[in-house]
Scaffold this motif. Structure first.
Motif, mmCIF file in Angstrom:
data_model
loop_
_atom_site.group_PDB
_atom_site.id
_atom_site.type_symbol
_atom_site.label_atom_id
_atom_site.label_comp_id
_atom_site.label_asym_id
_atom_site.label_seq_id
_atom_site.Cartn_x
_atom_site.Cartn_y
_atom_site.Cartn_z
ATOM 1 N N GLU A 1 23.241 65.453 66.792
ATOM 2 C CA GLU A 1 24.467 65.253 67.561
ATOM 3 C C GLU A 1 24.262 65.683 69.015
ATOM 4 O O GLU A 1 24.704 64.999 69.945
ATOM 5 N N ALA A 2 23.565 66.797 69.221
ATOM 6 C CA ALA A 2 23.290 67.264 70.582
ATOM 7 C C ALA A 2 22.400 66.267 71.335
ATOM 8 O O ALA A 2 22.609 65.995 72.522
ATOM 9 N N MET A 3 21.404 65.724 70.642
ATOM 10 C CA MET A 3 20.525 64.743 71.280
ATOM 11 C C MET A 3 21.290 63.474 71.635
ATOM 12 O O MET A 3 21.083 62.883 72.705
ATOM 13 N N LEU A 4 22.178 63.033 70.754
ATOM 14 C CA LEU A 4 22.997 61.861 71.061
ATOM 15 C C LEU A 4 23.883 62.116 72.277
ATOM 16 O O LEU A 4 24.018 61.255 73.153
ATOM 17 N N ASP A 5 24.489 63.293 72.333
ATOM 18 C CA ASP A 5 25.319 63.633 73.492
ATOM 19 C C ASP A 5 24.508 63.580 74.780
ATOM 20 O O ASP A 5 24.989 63.127 75.819
ATOM 21 N N ARG A 6 23.260 64.042 74.713
ATOM 22 C CA ARG A 6 22.424 63.995 75.915
ATOM 23 C C ARG A 6 22.120 62.555 76.330
ATOM 24 O O ARG A 6 22.220 62.204 77.517
ATOM 25 N N ARG B 1 27.109 62.904 77.672
ATOM 26 C CA ARG B 1 28.385 63.522 77.352
ATOM 27 C C ARG B 1 28.204 65.032 77.258
ATOM 28 O O ARG B 1 27.096 65.517 77.030
ATOM 29 N N PRO B 2 29.271 65.811 77.458
ATOM 30 C CA PRO B 2 29.143 67.267 77.374
ATOM 31 C C PRO B 2 28.615 67.701 76.010
ATOM 32 O O PRO B 2 28.891 67.072 74.989
ATOM 33 N N ALA B 3 27.866 68.796 76.026
ATOM 34 C CA ALA B 3 27.294 69.297 74.772
ATOM 35 C C ALA B 3 28.370 69.728 73.792
ATOM 36 O O ALA B 3 28.134 69.773 72.580
ATOM 37 N N THR B 4 29.554 70.045 74.315
ATOM 38 C CA THR B 4 30.650 70.481 73.445
ATOM 39 C C THR B 4 31.481 69.312 72.931
ATOM 40 O O THR B 4 32.430 69.521 72.172
ATOM 41 N N ALA B 5 31.142 68.087 73.360
ATOM 42 C CA ALA B 5 31.926 66.921 72.932
ATOM 43 C C ALA B 5 31.600 66.579 71.486
ATOM 44 O O ALA B 5 30.442 66.590 71.070
ATOM 45 N N ALA B 6 32.645 66.275 70.737
ATOM 46 C CA ALA B 6 32.457 65.942 69.320
ATOM 47 C C ALA B 6 32.083 64.474 69.162
ATOM 48 O O ALA B 6 32.469 63.622 69.962
ATOM 49 N N LEU B 7 31.319 64.200 68.140
ATOM 50 C CA LEU B 7 31.015 62.823 67.752
ATOM 51 C C LEU B 7 31.623 62.564 66.380
ATOM 52 O O LEU B 7 31.680 63.451 65.530
ATOM 53 N N GLY B 8 32.072 61.337 66.177
ATOM 54 C CA GLY B 8 32.643 60.993 64.887
ATOM 55 C C GLY B 8 31.587 60.936 63.799
ATOM 56 O O GLY B 8 30.375 60.971 64.055
#
Length: 424
Positions: A208-213, A217-224
């Protein structure tokens, strides 16, 4: 033991699929689809944006490269003596205006423009390569994200089943029909599954962190929760892929444009042996006398060609040879990479078919049979537990092969220069 199991259960609850750790809902939607992630990355990924800006900058260079040098406009005042200004009264005092324009030898400007245009085309190919690479990395990371999330779901399902088996073993032991070692073995397997949940949650958070990068998107942003990875067909033969790569690979395209740029630079270097022309015109205003004018022409002669132009030709010739060698190396890398990825994809495809149509259904039947036999005392608990672990293992392996196949397919599409998430 109860305290340990309570702590593990708490960690397992936090590891439950879809747990967002108090984050805001994802604007990409829930469930998160691969198409949505790819579309978002194409628009927001900084690598793509930087590559596009570099391409736009390169596109602005051909016109200046093919233009004449800026003219030199000058003026001067000539006076007699230092006591006063004598413009209009002195015989030799005058005001002069002049202009000079350098005109390179024919062909130099066109070669400079051609080299700049080839460089811009190369940057365009590199931009497309960057887009494909980012899209591929998004797909690979999405596969990891899906696999971790799906594995969590499988472990949770098997954990519930194993708890039922452990309860059954405990009940049989209490009435004297079972063994204490069966109860202990069931507890060990439960602890192993709880530990696996913690590891899988870490893998899910890392993906999830790699996808955010990649999505910027912010590292604190949630992914579904990730939507299931679809099993796409491998529609091409290896020969077809090699042909497509030769036609569409951005790496090979960039190498071809680099050769064109190097050839134009080599031709330009040879033309540096020829002199450039300097045109000039001057106007003299002596006020008291009739105004005068003058035109002239000069040559910028390459008198030191053995120290300058000859080495420039050698450098350009080496650059052209380097560009051709790099193109051949790139071609070999592309073909070798395609063969490797094609072997990975076909291998994963066969295993996926084997697990999906053979092993997993057979393991499910085996577990049902062992459960029925255990209830009537015809099968011991270790046999039942073995059937359970075999099913659990191959359920995970099926989805591992599914994501391995999808990863190979994604990289094949990148290397061959195929765009989009689905096949064209």
């Amino acid at each position: 033991m109860r305290c340990v199991h309570t702590a593990l259960a708490c960690l397992a609850a936090l590891a439950a699929p879809g747990h967002t750790w108090g984050l805001e809902p994802s604007p990409l939607g829930d469930p998160l689809t691969l198409e949505a992630a790819v579309a978002y990355a194409r628009q927001h990924n900084p690598e793509i944006n930087a590559a596009e800006a570099s391409w736009r900058a390169a596109q602005a260079r051909p016109s200046p490269a093919g233009s004449l040098p800026d003219p030199l406009i000058n003026t001067a005042y000539h006076n007699e003596g230092f006591d006063r200004l004598r413009q209009g009264s002195g015989e030799f005092s005058f005001l002069r205006f002049g202009i000079e324009q350098e005109v390179p030898f024919p062909g130099k400007l066109s070669r400079q423009e051609a080299a700049a245009r080839s460089e811009a085309d190369r940057e365009g190919a590199r931009y497309r390569a960057t887009v494909l690479n980012v899209v591929t990395r998004v797909r690979l990371t999405y596969d990891d994200y899906f696999l971790a999330d799906k594995s969590l779901a499988i472990v949770h399902g098997n954990l519930a089943l194993l708890e039922q088996l452990a309860d059954g073993a405990g009940a049989r032991y209490r009435i004297g029909e079972g063994l204490q070692q069966d109860v202990a073995r069931a507890q060990v397997e439960l602890s192993i599954l709880h530990g696996r949940l913690v590891s899988l949650e870490q893998e899910r958070q890392s993906a999830e962190a790699m996808l955010d990068r990649l999505l910027n998107r912010p590292a604190t942003a949630a992914l579904g929760t990730p939507a299931p990875v679809e099993k796409r067909p491998l529609s091409w033969s290896l020969d077809q892929l090699e042909t497509l790569a030769g036609e569409r690979s951005p790496s090979l395209e960039a190498a071809e444009h680099d050769i064109a740029r190097a050839d134009a630079a080599f031709d330009l270097a040879k033309r540096q042996y020829y002199p450039d022309v300097v045109l000039r015109a001057d106007y003299f205003n002596q006020a008291s006398l009739t105004p005068e004018w003058e035109v002239g022409v000069g040559l910028r002669a390459p008198l030191y060609f053995w120290r300058k132009q000859s080495f420039g030709v050698q450098e350009a010739a080496a650059g052209a040879a380097q560009a051709r060698a790099s193109r051949q190396n790139t071609r070999q890398e592309v073909l070798a990479r395609l063969r490797d990825l094609y072997a990975q994809a076909t291998s994963a495809q066969r295993l996926l078919e084997l697990y999906g149509t053979g092993v997993v259904p057979q393991a499910e039947v085996s577990l049902k049979s062992a459960s029925a036999g255990y209830r009537v005392g015809k099968v011991d608990f270790l046999t039942l537990l073995n059937s359970f672990t075999v099913l659990y293992d191959y359920q995970l392996r099926y989805h591992q092969e599914l994501t391995r196949f999808d990863k190979a397919l994604a990289q094949i599409e990148e290397v061959a220069g195929l765009t989009g998430v689905a096949h064209e």
